[in-house]
Design an enzyme around this catalytic site. Structure first.
Site, PDB file in Angstrom:
ATOM      1  N   CYS A   1      -4.024 -30.182  14.366  1.00  0.00           N
ATOM      2  CA  CYS A   1      -4.432 -28.790  14.111  1.00  0.00           C
ATOM      3  C   CYS A   1      -3.274 -27.812  14.130  1.00  0.00           C
ATOM      4  O   CYS A   1      -3.392 -26.698  13.607  1.00  0.00           O
ATOM      5  CB  CYS A   1      -5.441 -28.343  15.160  1.00  0.00           C
ATOM      6  SG  CYS A   1      -6.915 -29.360  15.186  1.00  0.00           S
TER       7      CYS A   1
ATOM      8  N   HIS B   1      -6.323 -21.935  19.696  1.00  0.00           N
ATOM      9  CA  HIS B   1      -6.949 -22.987  18.888  1.00  0.00           C
ATOM     10  C   HIS B   1      -8.340 -23.226  19.485  1.00  0.00           C
ATOM     11  O   HIS B   1      -8.473 -23.405  20.701  1.00  0.00           O
ATOM     12  CB  HIS B   1      -6.121 -24.273  18.929  1.00  0.00           C
ATOM     13  CG  HIS B   1      -6.875 -25.454  18.377  1.00  0.00           C
ATOM     14  ND1 HIS B   1      -7.364 -25.464  17.101  1.00  0.00           N
ATOM     15  CD2 HIS B   1      -7.259 -26.635  18.944  1.00  0.00           C
ATOM     16  CE1 HIS B   1      -8.013 -26.606  16.897  1.00  0.00           C
ATOM     17  NE2 HIS B   1      -7.962 -27.330  17.999  1.00  0.00           N
TER      18      HIS B   1
ATOM     19  N   GLU C   1      -5.337 -32.090   7.946  1.00  0.00           N
ATOM     20  CA  GLU C   1      -5.364 -33.456   8.466  1.00  0.00           C
ATOM     21  C   GLU C   1      -6.483 -34.220   7.784  1.00  0.00           C
ATOM     22  O   GLU C   1      -6.947 -35.240   8.287  1.00  0.00           O
ATOM     23  CB  GLU C   1      -5.449 -33.489   9.988  1.00  0.00           C
ATOM     24  CG  GLU C   1      -6.472 -32.594  10.611  1.00  0.00           C
ATOM     25  CD  GLU C   1      -6.363 -32.589  12.123  1.00  0.00           C
ATOM     26  OE1 GLU C   1      -6.452 -33.665  12.717  1.00  0.00           O
ATOM     27  OE2 GLU C   1      -6.205 -31.494  12.700  1.00  0.00           O
TER      28      GLU C   1
HETATM   29  P1  HMG Z   1     -19.904 -34.655  25.383  1.00  0.00           P
HETATM   30  O1  HMG Z   1     -19.715 -35.742  26.357  1.00  0.00           O
HETATM   31  O2  HMG Z   1     -20.858 -34.920  24.278  1.00  0.00           O
HETATM   32  O3  HMG Z   1     -20.402 -33.314  26.064  1.00  0.00           O
HETATM   33  O4  HMG Z   1     -18.474 -34.343  24.796  1.00  0.00           O
HETATM   34  P2  HMG Z   1     -20.541 -32.981  27.595  1.00  0.00           P
HETATM   35  O5  HMG Z   1     -21.635 -33.786  28.204  1.00  0.00           O
HETATM   36  O6  HMG Z   1     -19.183 -32.997  28.277  1.00  0.00           O
HETATM   37  O7  HMG Z   1     -21.075 -31.481  27.473  1.00  0.00           O
HETATM   38  C1  HMG Z   1     -20.243 -30.484  26.956  1.00  0.00           C
HETATM   39  C2  HMG Z   1     -20.372 -29.241  27.840  1.00  0.00           C
HETATM   40  O8  HMG Z   1     -21.711 -28.792  27.763  1.00  0.00           O
HETATM   41  C3  HMG Z   1     -20.096 -29.493  29.317  1.00  0.00           C
HETATM   42  O9  HMG Z   1     -19.505 -28.306  29.803  1.00  0.00           O
HETATM   43  C4  HMG Z   1     -21.495 -29.669  29.914  1.00  0.00           C
HETATM   44  O10 HMG Z   1     -21.577 -29.358  31.289  1.00  0.00           O
HETATM   45  C5  HMG Z   1     -22.257 -28.659  29.074  1.00  0.00           C
HETATM   46  P3  HMG Z   1     -18.250 -28.364  30.809  1.00  0.00           P
HETATM   47  O11 HMG Z   1     -18.724 -29.112  31.999  1.00  0.00           O
HETATM   48  O12 HMG Z   1     -17.143 -29.130  30.090  1.00  0.00           O
HETATM   49  O13 HMG Z   1     -17.899 -26.950  31.056  1.00  0.00           O
HETATM   50  N1  HMG Z   1     -23.711 -28.952  28.978  1.00  0.00           N
HETATM   51  C6  HMG Z   1     -24.671 -28.013  29.064  1.00  0.00           C
HETATM   52  N2  HMG Z   1     -24.599 -26.681  29.292  1.00  0.00           N
HETATM   53  C7  HMG Z   1     -25.778 -25.983  29.323  1.00  0.00           C
HETATM   54  N3  HMG Z   1     -26.994 -26.554  29.121  1.00  0.00           N
HETATM   55  C8  HMG Z   1     -27.091 -27.891  28.905  1.00  0.00           C
HETATM   56  C9  HMG Z   1     -25.896 -28.679  28.865  1.00  0.00           C
HETATM   57  N4  HMG Z   1     -25.642 -29.997  28.643  1.00  0.00           N
HETATM   58  C10 HMG Z   1     -24.294 -30.144  28.716  1.00  0.00           C
HETATM   59  N5  HMG Z   1     -28.290 -28.448  28.707  1.00  0.00           N
HETATM   60  C11 HMG Z   1     -16.502 -33.372  23.909  1.00  0.00           C
HETATM   61  C12 HMG Z   1     -17.822 -33.094  24.629  1.00  0.00           C
HETATM   62  C13 HMG Z   1     -15.762 -32.073  23.760  1.00  0.00           C
HETATM   63  C14 HMG Z   1     -15.660 -34.348  24.749  1.00  0.00           C
HETATM   64  C15 HMG Z   1     -16.821 -33.996  22.521  1.00  0.00           C
HETATM   65  O14 HMG Z   1     -17.526 -33.086  21.741  1.00  0.00           O
HETATM   66  C16 HMG Z   1     -15.586 -34.431  21.750  1.00  0.00           C
HETATM   67  O15 HMG Z   1     -15.112 -35.556  21.899  1.00  0.00           O
HETATM   68  N6  HMG Z   1     -15.051 -33.546  20.849  1.00  0.00           N
HETATM   69  C17 HMG Z   1     -13.900 -33.861  20.024  1.00  0.00           C
HETATM   70  C18 HMG Z   1     -12.602 -33.704  20.762  1.00  0.00           C
HETATM   71  C19 HMG Z   1     -12.289 -32.246  21.057  1.00  0.00           C
HETATM   72  O16 HMG Z   1     -12.786 -31.345  20.425  1.00  0.00           O
HETATM   73  N7  HMG Z   1     -11.374 -32.020  22.031  1.00  0.00           N
HETATM   74  C20 HMG Z   1     -10.949 -30.688  22.367  1.00  0.00           C
HETATM   75  C21 HMG Z   1      -9.481 -30.622  22.805  1.00  0.00           C
HETATM   76  S1  HMG Z   1      -8.408 -31.474  21.671  1.00  0.00           S
HETATM   77  C22 HMG Z   1      -8.273 -30.388  20.312  1.00  0.00           C
HETATM   78  O17 HMG Z   1      -8.646 -29.259  20.404  1.00  0.00           O
HETATM   79  C23 HMG Z   1      -7.677 -30.937  19.076  1.00  0.00           C
HETATM   80  C24 HMG Z   1      -8.632 -31.183  17.920  1.00  0.00           C
HETATM   81  O18 HMG Z   1      -8.992 -29.948  17.337  1.00  0.00           O
HETATM   82  C25 HMG Z   1      -7.989 -32.116  16.902  1.00  0.00           C
HETATM   83  C26 HMG Z   1      -6.624 -31.775  16.345  1.00  0.00           C
HETATM   84  O19 HMG Z   1      -5.732 -31.208  16.970  1.00  0.00           O
HETATM   85  O20 HMG Z   1      -6.428 -32.190  15.210  1.00  0.00           O
HETATM   86  C27 HMG Z   1      -9.909 -31.843  18.379  1.00  0.00           C
END
Ligand code: HMG
Length: 447
Positions: free
Chosen positions: A122, A246, A85
């Site tokens: 992906c 994935h 991609e």
């Molecule tokens: P964010 O808002 O920066 O992170 O976005 P957050 O605040 O949600 O924190 C992430 C996790 O860390 C959370 O865990 C927090 O609690 C934890 P959860 O509650 O979800 O279990 N956390 C901590 N833990 C321990 N100590 C700390 C601490 N602080 C926070 N101090 C987000 C995270 C994934 C949304 C962002 O990185 C993003 O937008 N990523 C890109 C999209 C993505 O990867 N989506 C995944 C599903 S879609 C997919 O897999 C397809 C893809 O590969 C593309 C394709 O298909 O081509 C992306």
């Protein structure tokens, strides 16, 4: 003559040669707690391409090593499919660039190999496996194998939440009759819907609704599992040695693993045995309304997560699939394939006998579609997996500072003219070598 035994005969993994340490370098620069990366997302570092690396060089370098190692020549390959991609051309497929690279180092050419490029976020890496599988099962391969290459520079715009989950690398896989690693099941399940969660409308960096993308991932994966069960029968935890998903980041798989376990123990003796500790799984008719039912499901799932039974299953079946991913980040199309490789590597290193054992593979692509199929590990897998040099590559990456990260990020933004010096020296590999007169990217093999 066609054979039923078709699958992955060899794998090579190529990581970008730079490393961004998320806890030590990235988190402090963003004024964030490193725990968000190491514990929350489950990532230690990301791989980045040096200035002379891109999707073509990483794919060609992986394919080159694979062909050399297996003693193959271009005449042995009837198909080259690239899943990506991160393509930089809307017409000429990346597979032609990769074939052009390989023709620089092999005496023969690939003029009779069918080449293409697959797109569906992906999941297109797995779709390319499917295409190769179908081509061989249809008997159109004339004894030849297919080269499937999943290659991406998974970069997000600076400041986007996705920046934490970046990565770059390629996985080359040889798909052949009577394979040496795994046979693919003809049964597959699909969960697919028109979703607007992650897309790249003619732009280099994705538009992402991160939180929604996680919900869509889980919803489509669940649909795919149910569809798979409708053709292969109910799944049970004892059926599968490993379940590679994935892996955009390990924390996503932690969520998928828990929901998957809840699903596959439903109605089994495991649910019964756990009932004494945490009760039975809620049923909609036992709740007053949908909201009450969802609350009950959440409560059960939270309790399930804390049981020894679940934790043991997770550490044996899921955790080993994350061993590479946590050091390299998201490789988009290659991500589920490094999860499979990590599990097989773990099994080899820990003396686990996998001959005849099953894997359940959960692929996913935003936009959105999930696919689930089973794979049977075949004798020969250990020798193939022993050839992987990914640990060495990971260890030898150049550890970049935050300032170097910013420069490298600009180099790989197709819209910007960026002039940066390489941080590593190429050796025995294909490199990007500048632009041609028609705007094409050019490549050379450096001894
Ligand atoms: P964010 O808002 O920066 O992170 O976005 P957050 O605040 O949600 O924190 C992430 C996790 O860390 C959370 O865990 C927090 O609690 C934890 P959860 O509650 O979800 O279990 N956390 C901590 N833990 C321990 N100590 C700390 C601490 N602080 C926070 N101090 C987000 C995270 C994934 C949304 C962002 O990185 C993003 O937008 N990523 C890109 C999209 C993505 O990867 N989506 C995944 C599903 S879609 C997919 O897999 C397809 C893809 O590969 C593309 C394709 O298909 O081509 C992306």
């Amino acid at each position: 003559m066609t054979t039923d035994s078709v699958g992955i005969d060899a794998i090579e993994i190529r990581t970008g040669k730079l490393e961004l340490d998320l806890a030590e370098t990235f988190a402090p620069a963003k004024d964030e707690d490193p725990g968000k990366y190491t514990k929350g997302l489950g990532l230690r570092s990301s791989s980045f391409p040096d200035v002379y690396e891109d999707i073509v060089t990483m794919g060609a370098n992986a394919a080159h090593r694979l062909m050399e190692r297996k003693g193959l020549t271009p005449a042995d390959i009837g198909r080259i499919d690239v899943a990506t991609e991160s393509a930089f051309d809307n017409s000429k497929p990346v597979s032609t660039y990769i074939a052009g690279c390989l023709e620089q180092v092999f005496d023969e050419d690939f003029h009779h190999a069918n080449k293409g490029e697959r797109k569906f976020a992906c999941i297109s890496g797995t779709q390319s496996l499917d295409d190769a599988y179908n081509w061989i099962r249809a008997g159109r391969n004339r004894g030849r194998a297919a080269l499937v290459i999943a290659t991406d520079t998974a970069l997000y715009a600076r400041g986007d939440a996705g920046e934490a989950t970046q990565g770059a690398g390629a996985v080359a896989m040889l798909i052949a009759e009577d394979p040496s690693i795994v046979e693919l099941s003809p049964e597959q399940g699909i969960g697919s819907a028109d979703e607007t969660d992650f897309l790249k409308p003619n732009q280099q960096f994705p538009s992402v609704d991160g939180k929604r993308s996680m919900k869509v991932y889980l919803a489509r994966m669940r649909e795919a599992v149910e569809d798979f069960e409708s053709v292969s029968g109910d799944t049970h935890p004892d059926d599968f040695e490993f379940i590679p998903f994935h892996t955009p980041f390990p924390g996503m798989v932690r969520k998928a693993g828990l929901l998957g376990y809840r699903h596959i123990i439903r109605g089994t003796e495991i649910e019964e045995e756990l009932a004494e500790e945490i009760g039975h799984q809620p049923h909609p008719e036992e709740s007053e309304d949908d909201e009450a039912y969802l609350d009950a499901v959440r409560e059960y799932t939270d309790a399930l997560k804390e049981t020894d039974r679940y934790r043991e299953w997770y550490s044996q079946v899921i955790e080993p699939t994350l061993g590479i991913s946590r050091h390299v980040g998201n490789w988009y199309t290659g991500s589920v394939h490094i999860a499979r490789a990590a599990a097989l590597k773990y099994a080899r290193e820990n003396g686990i006998d996998l001959d005849g054992k099953q894997l359940l593979v959960g692929s996913y692509g935003s936009g959105a579609q999930a696919e689930v199929h089973a794979e049977t590990v075949v004798p020969g897998w250990e020798a193939e997996i022993a050839q992987l040099n990914i640990d060495e590559q990971i260890m030898n990456r150049y550890d970049i500072s935050y300032e170097e990260y910013e420069q490298i990020h600009d180099v790989h933004n197709h819209d910007e003219e960026a002039d940066a010096e390489p941080l590593t020296a190429p050796e025995g590999e294909f490199v990007f070598d500048g632009w041609g007169r028609m705007g094409e990217r050019k490549y050379t093999f450096v001894e």
